[in-house]
Structures are given as structure tokens and as C-alpha cells.
Design a protein around this motif. Structure first.
Motif, PDB file in Angstrom:
ATOM      1  N   PHE A  94     -20.138  22.937   9.500  1.00  0.00           N
ATOM      2  CA  PHE A  94     -20.351  21.836   8.570  1.00  0.00           C
ATOM      3  C   PHE A  94     -21.662  22.027   7.812  1.00  0.00           C
ATOM      4  N   LYS A  95     -21.634  21.772   6.521  1.00  0.00           N
ATOM      5  CA  LYS A  95     -22.837  21.810   5.691  1.00  0.00           C
ATOM      6  C   LYS A  95     -23.220  20.379   5.315  1.00  0.00           C
ATOM      7  N   GLN A  96     -24.492  20.069   5.446  1.00  0.00           N
ATOM      8  CA  GLN A  96     -24.962  18.733   5.116  1.00  0.00           C
ATOM      9  C   GLN A  96     -25.325  18.632   3.635  1.00  0.00           C
ATOM     10  N   GLN A  97     -24.962  17.504   3.041  1.00  0.00           N
ATOM     11  CA  GLN A  97     -25.245  17.258   1.625  1.00  0.00           C
ATOM     12  C   GLN A  97     -25.886  15.890   1.481  1.00  0.00           C
ATOM     13  N   LEU A  98     -26.877  15.803   0.595  1.00  0.00           N
ATOM     14  CA  LEU A  98     -27.508  14.516   0.312  1.00  0.00           C
ATOM     15  C   LEU A  98     -26.632  13.704  -0.634  1.00  0.00           C
ATOM     16  N   THR A  99     -26.547  12.417  -0.398  1.00  0.00           N
ATOM     17  CA  THR A  99     -25.794  11.541  -1.282  1.00  0.00           C
ATOM     18  C   THR A  99     -26.723  10.511  -1.893  1.00  0.00           C
ATOM     19  N   SER A 100     -26.443  10.114  -3.112  1.00  0.00           N
ATOM     20  CA  SER A 100     -27.265   9.110  -3.796  1.00  0.00           C
ATOM     21  C   SER A 100     -26.759   7.696  -3.548  1.00  0.00           C
ATOM     22  N   GLN A 101     -25.609   7.571  -2.877  1.00  0.00           N
ATOM     23  CA  GLN A 101     -25.070   6.241  -2.604  1.00  0.00           C
ATOM     24  C   GLN A 101     -25.938   5.519  -1.580  1.00  0.00           C
ATOM     25  N   LYS A 102     -26.227   4.242  -1.833  1.00  0.00           N
ATOM     26  CA  LYS A 102     -27.082   3.450  -0.957  1.00  0.00           C
ATOM     27  C   LYS A 102     -26.231   2.772   0.122  1.00  0.00           C
ATOM     28  N   THR A 103     -25.806   3.550   1.105  1.00  0.00           N
ATOM     29  CA  THR A 103     -25.014   3.025   2.212  1.00  0.00           C
ATOM     30  C   THR A 103     -25.777   3.297   3.496  1.00  0.00           C
ATOM     31  N   ARG A 104     -26.587   2.319   3.909  1.00  0.00           N
ATOM     32  CA  ARG A 104     -27.446   2.519   5.071  1.00  0.00           C
ATOM     33  C   ARG A 104     -26.609   2.556   6.351  1.00  0.00           C
TER      34      ARG A 104
END
Length: 262
Positions: free
Chosen positions: A243-253
Motif C-alpha cells: 500500500f502507498k500512502q497519499q495525502l488528501t485535502s479533504q477535511k475528514t478528521r
């Protein structure tokens, strides 16, 4: 009056002192001018960069607008000719290349004016995308105002599987969900397996392939834990995955999504 001491003072003290003072003032002035010149050059360079960026952005917007007009013309022409093959091509262009409000409108046009087959296919796509968007919006509306402790059960998880990857991807997603639940994951709201429809994955912001985990900047520890769990359980089931981790801009805490799209 004895001028000799005064003359000696002028030659040996006053004149050298004035000379040194003038030299110092010239040096200071040169330094100030040099700094001013450097600052002016930096400001000019910044303005040049801003102008170039504005020009590039304007060119990008113009190119995008021109491309969207061509896609619109393609859709309209396919409908006017009542050509199902051209309508299918137009539909695929819209799904892959167009985003936002224009995408919705063009799909609506195809649903309204296409051949029976195109109408049916487009209606299914629109319905699936609406369903997907409702679930995505629910993530944004979920109240996660209280910070949880580091426990599986305190986080919400969506394990997506890509339609194009078939039943095998769905099975792998179910394995991950089951392992999360076995280790106590209940979710603050839910732990789900969800289908990532082809039309959704074609949109910008998705385009997922392979195995991925999406997280916010402050969710590294939790994402690492999910990555380890997912890779271990899939390896045990005969699906070696990385699995590769990706940053998301969605504000879902306190919400993390994993994608299974091999």
C-alpha cells in the motif's frame, strides 16, 4: 600666533580624520546602494515570475476552455447524427476528461438525447455517482469534534474496491474490513466496504490504481497501522500487496480510506 602646531594638527590629525570619515561614508553609501540595487532586482524578478505565472495560468484556462468546447461540440454532433458509436465515444471523453458542473451537464445531455442504449448507460452512471457523492458528503458532515484515543474503534474506515478490478478486489476489501472488526474496529460511525465506480475513479482527485491509503497530514500513525494490518491480512490470504500512502485535502478528521485496485 604660532601656526606650526596648527599646521601640524591639520596635516597629521584633521585631514587624515576627514579622509577616513569620507571613505567610511562612501563605503556606507556604496553598501546602501548595493542593497537597494539587490532589493530592486529581487522585486523585479518577483514581478517577472508573477507575470509569467499569470500568463501560464491564463494560457491553461484558455486551453481548458477550448478543450471543453470541443468536447461539447463532440457531444452535440453525436446527438444530432443519432450515432450511437459517436455518442459512446463522447460519453467516454466526458467521463475521463471533464470535471465539475460541465461534466454533470454533458452527462445529462447524453441521458436526455442519446440513443436508448446510451440513455440507459448514462442514467446508471449518473445514479451511481449521485449515490457515491451522497456518501462522500456524509463523511464531511460527520461530527468528529472530540479527538479519540489511538484505538481502531475510534476511527471510521472506508475500504474501497475498484469496479474494474472485479470480484477479487472486493474480496480483498472484505478481508481488510473483517480483520479491522476482529481487532475491535467499530468506527465512530462506520466501517464499510465500498465500490469505487469506474466513472468516479476517472475523475480528477481519484484515478486510483494499485493499493493506496489516503490520510491527512496528522494521521501518519493511524495510516501506518492500517497499512500494516492490510498488507499482513492480504498476504495471509494469498494477495501480496504493497500500500502507498497519499495525502488528501479533504477535511475528514479521524477518517481514513484504503483502496484496493490491483
Amino acid at each position: 600666533m604660532n601656526w606650526k602646531p596648527f599646521s601640524a594638527f591639520l596635516q597629521n590629525v584633521f585631514i587624515p580624520l576627514i579622509t577616513v570619515t569620507i571613505a567610511a561614508m562612501v563605503a556606507i553609501l556604496n553598501f546602501s546602494v548595493s542593497n537597494l540595487d539587490r532589493e530592486l532586482k529581487e522585486q523585479v524578478a518577483a514581478v517577472d515570475i508573477a507575470i509569467k505565472e499569470a500568463r501560464d495560468e491564463r494560457e491553461r484556462i484558455n486551453a481548458e476552455r477550448e478543450f471543453n468546447f470541443k468536447i461539447y461540440d463532440l457531444v452535440q454532433l453525436s446527438l444530432e447524427e443519432k450515432n450511437e458509436r459517436k455518442q459512446e465515444v463522447a460519453k467516454q471523453f466526458v467521463l475521463v476528461m471533464v470535471d465539475g458542473e460541465l461534466r454533470s451537464r454533458l452527462l445529462g445531455v447524453l441521458e436526455a438525447g442519446g440513443t436508448p442504449m446510451i440513455k440507459q448507460e448514462t442514467a446508471k452512471i449518473i445514479a451511481k455517482e449521485k449515490e457515491f457523492q451522497i456518501e462522500e458528503d456524509s463523511n464531511l458532515r460527520t461530527d468528529r469534534s472530540v479527538k479519540p484515543t489511538f484505538d481502531w474503534e475510534d476511527w471510521d474506515y472506508d475500504i474501497f474496491w475498484c469496479t474494474t478490478s472485479g470480484a477479487s478486489a472486493k474480496e480483498q476489501a472484505e478481508f481488510i474490513k473483517q480483520q479491522l472488526e476482529m481487532e475491535g474496529a467499530k468506527g465512530r460511525v462506520r466501517v464499510r466496504v465500498r465500490e469505487l465506480f469506474s466513472s468516479v475513479n476517472a475523475r480528477s482527485g481519484y484515478k486510483i490504481s494499485g493499493y493506496a491509503i489516503r490520510r491527512s497530514e496528522n494521521e501518519i500513525v493511524q495510516a501506518n497501522a492500517l497499512e500494516t494490518l492490510a498488507e499482513n491480512v492480504l498476504l495471509e490470504k494469498g494477495y501480496p500487496a504493497v500500500f502507498k500512502q497519499q495525502l488528501t485535502s479533504q477535511k475528514t478528521r479521524w477518517y481514513i480510506s484504503a483502496f484496493v485496485c490491483p
